[in-house]
Design an enzyme around this catalytic site. Structure first.
Site, PDB file in Angstrom:
ATOM      1  N   GLU A 196       0.978  -1.165  -0.136  1.00 26.11           N
ATOM      2  CA  GLU A 196      -0.505  -0.141   0.244  1.00 26.11           C
ATOM      3  C   GLU A 196       0.684   0.871  -0.004  1.00 26.11           C
ATOM      4  O   GLU A 196       0.821   2.381   1.010  1.00 26.11           O
ATOM      5  CB  GLU A 196      -0.695  -0.213   1.074  1.00 26.11           C
ATOM      6  CG  GLU A 196      -2.198  -1.281   1.203  1.00 26.11           C
ATOM      7  CD  GLU A 196      -2.854  -1.325   2.140  1.00 26.11           C
ATOM      8  OE1 GLU A 196      -2.744  -0.212   3.188  1.00 26.11           O
ATOM      9  OE2 GLU A 196      -3.963  -1.714   2.093  1.00 26.11           O
ATOM     10  N   GLU A 404      -6.568  -7.642  -0.243  1.00 24.78           N
ATOM     11  CA  GLU A 404      -7.456  -6.982   0.899  1.00 24.78           C
ATOM     12  C   GLU A 404      -8.287  -6.893   0.489  1.00 24.78           C
ATOM     13  O   GLU A 404      -9.060  -6.489  -0.202  1.00 24.78           O
ATOM     14  CB  GLU A 404      -6.414  -6.363   1.650  1.00 24.78           C
ATOM     15  CG  GLU A 404      -4.927  -6.821   2.652  1.00 24.78           C
ATOM     16  CD  GLU A 404      -4.724  -5.475   3.507  1.00 24.78           C
ATOM     17  OE1 GLU A 404      -5.225  -4.235   3.868  1.00 24.78           O
ATOM     18  OE2 GLU A 404      -3.029  -5.294   3.156  1.00 24.78           O
TER      19      GLU A 404
END
Length: 497
Positions: A196, A404
């Protein structure tokens, strides 16, 4: 009755860009089952679950240092020193994974657990033994390890040189990655480089919301993005040159993306917002031309010159680095949680300079979609379907692994809202597959409740609850665990729990 149903269906099948197309649930389209070769897993990260922050020779990360120096920064006064103790109790995690029946498990390696000061010249064999044990036990039980190299646990001594604010990190990360391939690449066949970057760079290097606490809006995040992309691209090229022939692994950069819906139903507005939200990291890797999106480069250069600067705050990657980074993927690793309604601002917004002013769109919330415990997370499963179609159309239908996706609450084992969240998001995935999207796996966040950074233990994402007052930290399945187990067993969605 039929006219009402038709109205709902038309609304759901309307423009993917429109806020008015949402009613926060997803209707099935076509075959409701997943393909036979579709894989299911679950995800976690080292800092959030391992505990043992200084056990057996582990060095400190910047998050360890931050928590200890700023105990009031964590909302419930807790820390991750022990967490749910996966370092000591991995066999309990393994039992939960086996009970769920997952095909793969995404976890991360804590850089300072195996290289305490970040340098590969100083090894911690006990840390290496731990990850060897995790990998071997997963494989012995038919579970594929998906390994994240860096999930924000920067060694303190590496951060002293600037971390991702210094181009030196490219060489430092490359040395670290090469050792991971040497140590574990004979068994690990799916690697994720830097988790991320959007969150990492904005929070840590621009807004000072967490370590390394750099506040440099409109500058720090762009330096960080650039160095992340260079580190990732260099790692990919090194792997293909030195390791691929023997190890045959696959790599990607995991990006977190919120899908953007236009309040005015403008496709141009959505395209521009997605270039800033996603393309700023994806375009250099997945597009045919490489480099940052043209509109992003143009906007930031224009703003930079207007500020009296001699050059852009986000310069082009240049010919060499564009060639290194472009095509540095074997699949697209996607983290998706929610979507946002946006509209372009007619006046400059945010600090000058800042990412907000450069992008110039105002982010809102959906008034009609359920709200999770996390203030940034709403129930918008249509956003996942729209995002997968955006990837299909923008990046040549690259293979997507969703690694995710999750829902937070305050706790409790009767977590029916989490079931509905995953049921609807999985339906969105099925719909996207039926519309030609190349989606091959799904690993939601997270296996069990764990430490959620500044929110401590107040926000729960897990399929399993953890008894934090017990020395054995027992894991107990929630209702959602039973639901997800049924989904994995049948590759279909519509089960009662």
């Amino acid at each position: 009755m039929w006219s009402l149903l038709l109205f709902v269906i038309i609304g759901l099948l309307g423009s993917n860009n429109s806020v008015n197309a949402l009613n926060c649930t997803v209707l099935p389209k076509g075959n409701p089952k997943f393909p036979k070769n579709f894989k299911f897993g679950v995800a976690s990260s080292a800092f959030q679950i391992e505990g043992g922050w200084n056990a057996d020779g582990k060095g400190p990360s910047i998050w360890d240092e931050y928590m200890h120096n700023n105990p009031d920064a964590i909302i419930d006064g807790s820390n991750a020193d022990d967490s749910v103790e996966s370092y000591r109790l991995f066999d309990l995690d393994l039992k939960a994974l086996k009970d769920l029946g997952v095909d793969h498990y995404r976890f991360s390696i804590a850089w300072p657990r195996i290289f305490p000061n970040g340098s590969v010249h100083l090894r911690n064999q006990k840390g290496i033994d731990y990850y060897n044990d995790v990998i071997d036990k997963l494989l012995a039980n038919g579970i594929e390890p998906i390994v994240t190299m860096f999930h924000w646990e920067m060694p303190v001594d590496i951060q002293k040189f600037g971390g991702f604010a210094n181009s030196l990190i490219v060489e430092q990360f490359l040395d670290y990655a090469e050792e991971l391939f040497n140590l574990f690449g004979d068994r690990v066949k799916t690697w994720l480089t830097i988790n991320e970057p959007n969150q990492l760079c904005k929070s840590g290097y621009s807004m000072a919301l967490g370590p390394p606490l750099i506040r440099a809006k409109g500058v720090g995040e762009y330096i960080c993005f650039t160095n992340v992309l260079k580190a990732h691209g260099a790692t990919y090229r090194m792997y293909r040159e030195k390791f691929y022939e023997k190890q045959r692994g696959r790599l990607s950069l995991p990006c977190n993306v919120n899908y953007m819906y236009s309040k005015t139903n403008s496709t141009d507005e959505v395209a521009r917002a997605m270039d800033y939200e996603f393309g700023i990291l994806a375009h250099p890797i997945f597009s045919k031309s490489g480099d940052f999106p043209p509109i992003v480069l143009k906007d930031i250069e224009k703003n930079s010159l207007a500020e009296g600067r001699k050059k852009s705050r986000l310069p082009s990657l240049g010919k060499y680095w564009t060639s290194v980074i472009k095509g540095s993927f074997d699949f697209l690793a996607l983290n998706y949680y929610t979507a946002w309604p946006i509209e372009s601002s007619t006046e400059p917004i945010g600090d000058n300079p800042s990412y907000e002013r450069d992008s110039n769109f105002v982010v809102g919330t959906f008034t009609h979609c359920p709200q999770a415990k996390s203030n940034w997370l709403q129930f918008v499963p249509q956003g996942l379907e729209a995002l997968l179609k955006y990837i299909r159309d923008t990046y040549d239908n690259v293979e997507v692994k969703i690694l995710e996706n999750g829902w937070s609450d305050a706790g409790g084992n009767d977590d029916y809202m989490r079931i509905e969240y995953h049921r609807n998001h999985l339906q969105a995935v099925v719909n996207a597959i039926n519309d030609g999207c190349n989606v091959t796996s799904y690993a939601p966040w997270s296996l069990m409740d764990s430490f959620e950074y500044l929110k401590g233990y107040t926000e729960k994402f897990g399929f399993y609850a953890v008894n934090m007052t017990s020395p054995n930290k027992e894991r107990t399945p929630k209702k959602s665990a039973y639901y997800y187990k049924k989904v994995i067993e049948t590759k279909s969605l519509h089960h009662k729990v």
